[in-house]
Design a protein around this motif. Sequence first.
Motif, PDB file in Angstrom:
ATOM      1  N   PRO A  40      46.828  51.267  39.344  1.00  0.00           N
ATOM      2  CA  PRO A  40      45.862  50.284  39.887  1.00  0.00           C
ATOM      3  C   PRO A  40      45.508  49.366  38.598  1.00  0.00           C
ATOM      4  N   LEU A  41      45.379  48.125  39.022  1.00  0.00           N
ATOM      5  CA  LEU A  41      45.080  47.100  37.848  1.00  0.00           C
ATOM      6  C   LEU A  41      43.682  47.412  37.260  1.00  0.00           C
ATOM      7  N   LYS A  42      43.404  47.162  36.130  1.00  0.00           N
ATOM      8  CA  LYS A  42      41.949  47.350  35.334  1.00  0.00           C
ATOM      9  C   LYS A  42      41.097  46.151  35.939  1.00  0.00           C
ATOM     10  N   VAL A  43      39.861  46.875  36.235  1.00  0.00           N
ATOM     11  CA  VAL A  43      38.923  45.962  36.970  1.00  0.00           C
ATOM     12  C   VAL A  43      37.858  45.556  35.740  1.00  0.00           C
ATOM     13  N   VAL A  44      37.615  44.228  35.238  1.00  0.00           N
ATOM     14  CA  VAL A  44      36.782  44.051  34.154  1.00  0.00           C
ATOM     15  C   VAL A  44      35.632  43.269  34.723  1.00  0.00           C
ATOM     16  N   LYS A  45      34.423  44.006  34.641  1.00  0.00           N
ATOM     17  CA  LYS A  45      33.165  43.418  35.231  1.00  0.00           C
ATOM     18  C   LYS A  45      32.628  42.566  34.159  1.00  0.00           C
ATOM     19  N   ALA A  46      31.681  41.477  34.827  1.00  0.00           N
ATOM     20  CA  ALA A  46      31.185  40.513  34.151  1.00  0.00           C
ATOM     21  C   ALA A  46      29.620  41.151  33.382  1.00  0.00           C
ATOM     22  N   THR A  47      29.376  40.674  32.212  1.00  0.00           N
ATOM     23  CA  THR A  47      28.367  41.206  31.197  1.00  0.00           C
ATOM     24  C   THR A  47      27.064  40.640  31.871  1.00  0.00           C
ATOM     25  N   ALA A  48      25.874  41.241  31.488  1.00  0.00           N
ATOM     26  CA  ALA A  48      24.581  41.059  31.638  1.00  0.00           C
ATOM     27  C   ALA A  48      24.352  39.395  31.593  1.00  0.00           C
ATOM     28  N   ASP A  49      24.850  38.937  30.154  1.00  0.00           N
ATOM     29  CA  ASP A  49      24.852  37.636  29.585  1.00  0.00           C
ATOM     30  C   ASP A  49      25.451  36.759  30.684  1.00  0.00           C
ATOM     31  N   GLN A 107      23.966  33.738  32.894  1.00  0.00           N
ATOM     32  CA  GLN A 107      24.682  32.153  32.784  1.00  0.00           C
ATOM     33  C   GLN A 107      25.069  31.540  33.991  1.00  0.00           C
ATOM     34  N   HIS A 108      25.582  32.503  34.846  1.00  0.00           N
ATOM     35  CA  HIS A 108      26.331  32.244  36.073  1.00  0.00           C
ATOM     36  C   HIS A 108      25.126  31.989  36.990  1.00  0.00           C
ATOM     37  N   GLU A 109      23.975  32.637  37.038  1.00  0.00           N
ATOM     38  CA  GLU A 109      22.694  32.380  37.930  1.00  0.00           C
ATOM     39  C   GLU A 109      22.188  30.903  37.347  1.00  0.00           C
ATOM     40  N   SER A 110      22.161  30.771  36.254  1.00  0.00           N
ATOM     41  CA  SER A 110      21.641  29.355  35.794  1.00  0.00           C
ATOM     42  C   SER A 110      22.515  28.202  36.107  1.00  0.00           C
ATOM     43  N   ARG A 111      23.610  28.477  36.093  1.00  0.00           N
ATOM     44  CA  ARG A 111      24.720  27.374  36.431  1.00  0.00           C
ATOM     45  C   ARG A 111      24.409  27.020  38.372  1.00  0.00           C
ATOM     46  N   LEU A 112      24.281  28.159  39.090  1.00  0.00           N
ATOM     47  CA  LEU A 112      23.974  27.891  40.265  1.00  0.00           C
ATOM     48  C   LEU A 112      22.626  27.432  40.665  1.00  0.00           C
ATOM     49  N   ASP A 113      21.696  27.628  39.757  1.00  0.00           N
ATOM     50  CA  ASP A 113      20.329  27.004  39.923  1.00  0.00           C
ATOM     51  C   ASP A 113      20.478  25.431  39.559  1.00  0.00           C
ATOM     52  N   LEU A 114      21.138  25.226  38.927  1.00  0.00           N
ATOM     53  CA  LEU A 114      21.711  23.820  38.551  1.00  0.00           C
ATOM     54  C   LEU A 114      21.901  22.966  39.534  1.00  0.00           C
ATOM     55  N   VAL A 115      23.270  23.727  40.255  1.00  0.00           N
ATOM     56  CA  VAL A 115      23.938  23.376  41.502  1.00  0.00           C
ATOM     57  C   VAL A 115      22.857  22.791  42.430  1.00  0.00           C
ATOM     58  N   VAL A 116      22.139  23.757  42.639  1.00  0.00           N
ATOM     59  CA  VAL A 116      20.951  23.683  43.869  1.00  0.00           C
ATOM     60  C   VAL A 116      19.943  22.452  43.566  1.00  0.00           C
ATOM     61  N   LYS A 117      19.783  22.605  42.319  1.00  0.00           N
ATOM     62  CA  LYS A 117      18.651  21.483  41.864  1.00  0.00           C
ATOM     63  C   LYS A 117      19.261  20.107  41.986  1.00  0.00           C
TER      64      LYS A 117
END
Length: 235
Positions: free
Chosen positions: A203-212, A216-226
Amino acid sequence: MRQIVLDTETTGIDPKQGHRIIEIGCVEMINRKLTGRTYHVYVNPERLVEQEAIEVHGITNEYLADKPLFSHIAKDFIEFIKGAELVIHNAPFDIGFMDHEFRRLLGNHIKETSQICTVLDTLDLARKIHPGQKNNLDALCKRYGIDNSHREKHGALLDSEILADVYLMMTGGQTDLNLSGKSSGDSGVQVEMIRRLPIDRKPLKVVKATADELEQHESRLDLVVKEGGVSLWRQ
């Protein structure tokens, strides 16, 4: 779920004018995974191949002279596709030729493909997903990033392998990575094929996003909605 991705090459474009199948290529998938089983045969059509068709697929009358008749391969072919869903690009073309061949078989109880298989037309599917765009096999390969640079001429087995990749990408993603390669065909000429990685690979290795990174991802989505946009990630 057993699916057979299928393609044919023919002597011309219309079975009603007596044109016949000269090549069949099939690739088996079970539960959207390529099994490695294929069916491939050249067929003596008992008539001449039109020059326009030769220019498309490169299969000559001389090459077909010693190949088996359709009546000789029909039993094995039917057994391979029986009970499956056929996945075909522009299915009415191939099914029309298959039905024509089945009806020619004396004493054969199967007169139509629908008696042994169901059919999914990937051209019809592509037109629904990409309306108003080119949806031939080459265009779909380019759209989905599938390498078909070695496809200089049509070939039933190669085209069915490429179509398997296209179909999987159109309907949710591939289950097997493929790399282009070469193998020697029946005539001894180098034929372009698709070489697939083993199904039982690790199986391919699964790399998960870090908390940081998630923050940053959520902040970017907030900006899109704003800014008045729509966040598909939050739907």
